[in-house]
Scaffold this motif. Structure first.
Motif, short mmCIF file in Angstrom:
data_model
loop_
_atom_site.label_atom_id
_atom_site.label_comp_id
_atom_site.label_asym_id
_atom_site.label_seq_id
_atom_site.Cartn_x
_atom_site.Cartn_y
_atom_site.Cartn_z
N UNK A 87 74.11 -43.49 -45.41
CA UNK A 87 74.68 -43.80 -46.72
C UNK A 87 74.47 -42.66 -47.70
N UNK A 88 73.37 -41.96 -47.58
CA UNK A 88 73.09 -40.83 -48.48
C UNK A 88 74.09 -39.69 -48.24
N UNK A 89 74.47 -39.51 -46.99
CA UNK A 89 75.47 -38.49 -46.70
C UNK A 89 76.78 -38.82 -47.40
N UNK A 90 77.21 -40.06 -47.30
CA UNK A 90 78.44 -40.49 -47.99
C UNK A 90 78.31 -40.31 -49.49
N UNK A 91 77.18 -40.72 -50.03
CA UNK A 91 76.97 -40.65 -51.47
C UNK A 91 77.06 -39.23 -52.00
N UNK A 92 76.40 -38.33 -51.32
CA UNK A 92 76.31 -36.95 -51.83
C UNK A 92 77.47 -36.06 -51.42
N UNK A 93 78.42 -36.60 -50.65
CA UNK A 93 79.63 -35.84 -50.32
C UNK A 93 80.86 -36.57 -50.85
N UNK A 94 81.20 -37.68 -50.23
CA UNK A 94 82.43 -38.40 -50.57
C UNK A 94 82.42 -38.86 -52.02
N UNK A 95 81.28 -39.32 -52.51
CA UNK A 95 81.21 -39.83 -53.88
C UNK A 95 80.84 -38.77 -54.91
N UNK A 96 79.85 -37.93 -54.61
CA UNK A 96 79.34 -37.02 -55.63
C UNK A 96 79.18 -35.59 -55.13
N UNK A 97 80.15 -35.14 -54.33
CA UNK A 97 80.07 -33.80 -53.78
C UNK A 97 80.66 -32.74 -54.68
N UNK A 98 80.05 -31.55 -54.62
CA UNK A 98 80.58 -30.34 -55.23
C UNK A 98 80.86 -29.33 -54.13
N UNK A 99 81.80 -28.42 -54.39
CA UNK A 99 82.19 -27.42 -53.39
C UNK A 99 82.26 -26.04 -54.03
#
Length: 291
Positions: free
Chosen positions: A168-180
């Protein structure tokens, strides 16, 4: 996938066995369509120069600014032609196994309702603006589309191993709150940021949060908060990198995670690739848009 309470334990009356329901687009009121238009206009006054090219290109490809809440019957053929994905309404937050099964089969589930006019700045449960404006444009990008499908398949495995919190943390920090990264600087691609007027600015401009180079295992050890701006953002080098990182065998990572402690949201490790060592001033002041 969410820490919010599920609204139902079994599909409610009117929902299919896979929890999907009709969008019933004709039932939306003018006030609801106007709310979409207000939110859309507000975000588009902020996002150029902040959002990733993949997100902005996706908005254009799906033509989500035709006036009012998008009709999935019109939007889905465009999306499916690009990456094979479709979007389907559900009556509320669904169980994890249902969520993962939809992702694994290139189906994204969306709330049917839209927030009230007095809830423009914050709503706890994701609505159709968050889900469609925030998430769906990225699904037009082939690499991100592959990433999301891989995540769905990985979720099915993580559930069987008792490691859903870490995934879930992977989803949170990419899909929901990711920067590129981009040639022009940091850009937003996470749905929780691009759908929020305040966090679209905070995530890139505020000195408070840490901004750290993406590392899969580091992300999966890091706690997060669901009720305020993030205290750390993880920065990917590219969407293609994110996809290939996710297609690796997670078995060795899971083995190491079982023996690792969770990391606080504000910690900076010696081995981190630090882009911004944040002041954490916002959190220290109490958060929730603290002055």
């Amino acid at each position: 996938m969410s820490d919010f309470e599920h609204v139902f334990d079994t599909p409610p009356p009117g929902a299919a066995a896979d929890w999907t329901i009709d969008q019933n687009w004709d039932a939306y009121t003018q006030v609801e369509h106007d709310t979409w238009d207000t939110l859309y206009a507000r975000q588009m006054a902020i996002l150029p120069g902040r959002a990733s090219d993949a997100f902005l290109n996706g908005l254009n490809a799906l033509d989500l600014n035709t006036g009012g809440i998008p009709d999935f019957a019109v939007m889905n053929p465009k999306l499916k032609a690009l990456t094979g994905w479709t979007v389907h309404c559900v009556p509320g937050l669904v169980p994890d196994d249902v969520f993962f099964d939809h992702l694994a089969n290139r189906r994204f589930v969306s709330g049917q309702f839209i927030r009230k006019p007095d809830q423009l700045d914050y709503i706890q449960e994701p609505d159709i603006f968050h889900d469609v404006f925030g998430h769906v444009p990225m699904l037009t990008d082939p690499d991100f589309a592959d990433y999301m499908q891989a995540y769905g398949k990985g979720g099915q495995r993580a559930a069987s191993l008792g490691l859903l919190p870490q995934l879930a943390r992977l989803y949170w920090y990419t899909v929901e709150f990711g920067l590129a990264q981009s040639p022009q600087g940091l850009r937003i691609y996470g749905a929780g940021i691009v759908s929020s007027a305040t966090e679209s600015v905070f995530a890139l401009d505020d000195p408070s949060p840490n901004r750290i180079g993406f590392d899969m295992e580091r992300v999966m050890r890091t706690l997060y908060r669901i009720d305020d701006f993030q205290q750390v953002y993880f920065v990917i080098d590219s969407i293609e990198q994110l996809k290939w990182d996710t297609l690796q065998d997670f078995g060795p990572i899971y083995d190491r995670l079982r023996g690792s402690e969770d990391l606080p949201v504000d910690v900076v490790l010696p081995q981190d690739r630090v882009l911004t060592h944040g002041t954490q001033t916002y959190a220290a002041r109490g958060g929730r848009f603290a002055a």
